[in-house]
Design a protein around this motif. Sequence first.
Motif, PDB file in Angstrom:
ATOM      1  N   ASN A  94     -18.526 -11.934 -15.008  1.00  0.00           N
ATOM      2  CA  ASN A  94     -17.975 -13.423 -14.525  1.00  0.00           C
ATOM      3  C   ASN A  94     -18.689 -12.951 -12.515  1.00  0.00           C
ATOM      4  N   HIS A  96     -19.380 -14.838  -9.693  1.00  0.00           N
ATOM      5  CA  HIS A  96     -20.248 -16.181  -8.912  1.00  0.00           C
ATOM      6  C   HIS A  96     -21.766 -16.103  -8.925  1.00  0.00           C
ATOM      7  N   HIS A  97     -22.780 -17.058  -8.700  1.00  0.00           N
ATOM      8  CA  HIS A  97     -23.851 -16.644  -8.554  1.00  0.00           C
ATOM      9  C   HIS A  97     -24.595 -16.584  -7.001  1.00  0.00           C
ATOM     10  N   ASP A  98     -23.351 -17.031  -5.683  1.00  0.00           N
ATOM     11  CA  ASP A  98     -23.217 -17.014  -5.134  1.00  0.00           C
ATOM     12  C   ASP A  98     -22.620 -15.322  -4.282  1.00  0.00           C
ATOM     13  N   VAL A 105     -15.391 -14.683 -11.205  1.00  0.00           N
ATOM     14  CA  VAL A 105     -14.666 -16.624 -11.068  1.00  0.00           C
ATOM     15  C   VAL A 105     -13.675 -16.615 -12.444  1.00  0.00           C
TER      16      VAL A 105
END
Length: 358
Positions: A94, A96-98, A105
């Motif tokens: 889980n 974040h894609h950043d 997150v």
Amino acid sequence: MTIGQVVCGAQASRGVQGDATVLLPMMRRGQCFVTAGDCHLAVWTIDVAARSVRSMDVAMSKLKRIVLCVDGNERDEMMYCGTTTGDILKIRLNFHHDMEILEPVKTPCVVGCFARISKKKLRRGSVDLYQQGVRTIRRLFSGALIVGAGDGTLELVVEAEKPVLPLDSDVKLPSVPALKILKSTNVNSAVTSIQLMKNDAIILVGTAASEIYEVNLTDFHAKLILTCHTSAIYDIAFPHNFSEVFATASHDNVRVWSMSTMQELLRICVHNFTCSSVLFAHDGKSIITAWNDGVIRSFTPLTGRLIYAILNAHNKGVSALAITSHGRMLISGGCEGQVRLWNVSPYRQQLICTLKVC
């Protein structure tokens, strides 16, 4: 920051959690890592500026597992954990894609508990656990998993698709997601490590028996490339006037080695006993060994076949051996302090006399 300087520290486990024994760094987040162990699975983030480290426990629901090995995918999305119970946990991290956002997150959680599809055709949908636990696991870029178990099993597996059954079917699906076996082999002892090589075309496999195997992913054939004794070496012997091979004595076995290739040529096993002395007969036709069970054993040097065994040669174990040049007289020393002279042949072994140190 000075290289080698301590940044921070924290207690890895807390509450009912046991020791953390496995650590896995993230692929794209250098300041994040995962720890796992006895009922322990957590994601950590290092804050260098604040000189602190924070952890977030993985949501395990009611699962209680001892994790032995961990590996993740290249995008830090999923993680796979091998356990002592012989199944594999699939964890969603889980993140974040950043990549700049280091902490998950949402709470990382278990999304699957995998076992392999049973080869027995007794009941459709049955699964098998890996015997003696999953000791090591590696994920390939394709998504397949290489699994090494405590019984020496090495398998290439993928997640099986959920079977489609008729609505009126009374067949129960497995309670855990299943792994489909693509290829399988066995390396005869517990797998302790796996290393990918040559663009993931070849893997090196280390075992608890101090052996390294090379496995080609095309045919999944295990080739022994390096081995050694697993305990102390008590004696070394060369044949008479021949330096191309030598024999070593250790716990459980006697081995014959090549001087030119540095490879093992022959392994003679006597399980649960220790060989204290080894020698070649003067004519090179036999290997004579002394064991702590009080038995003198003679083997062929090419095949390791037992030629003869002198039972109860010494009542406290045989500690030393010597043989005459004609090969008919054998001298043995025992841990009780006696020296015995034997007349030996492949068909008869006779005690001639006993000498005792007063």
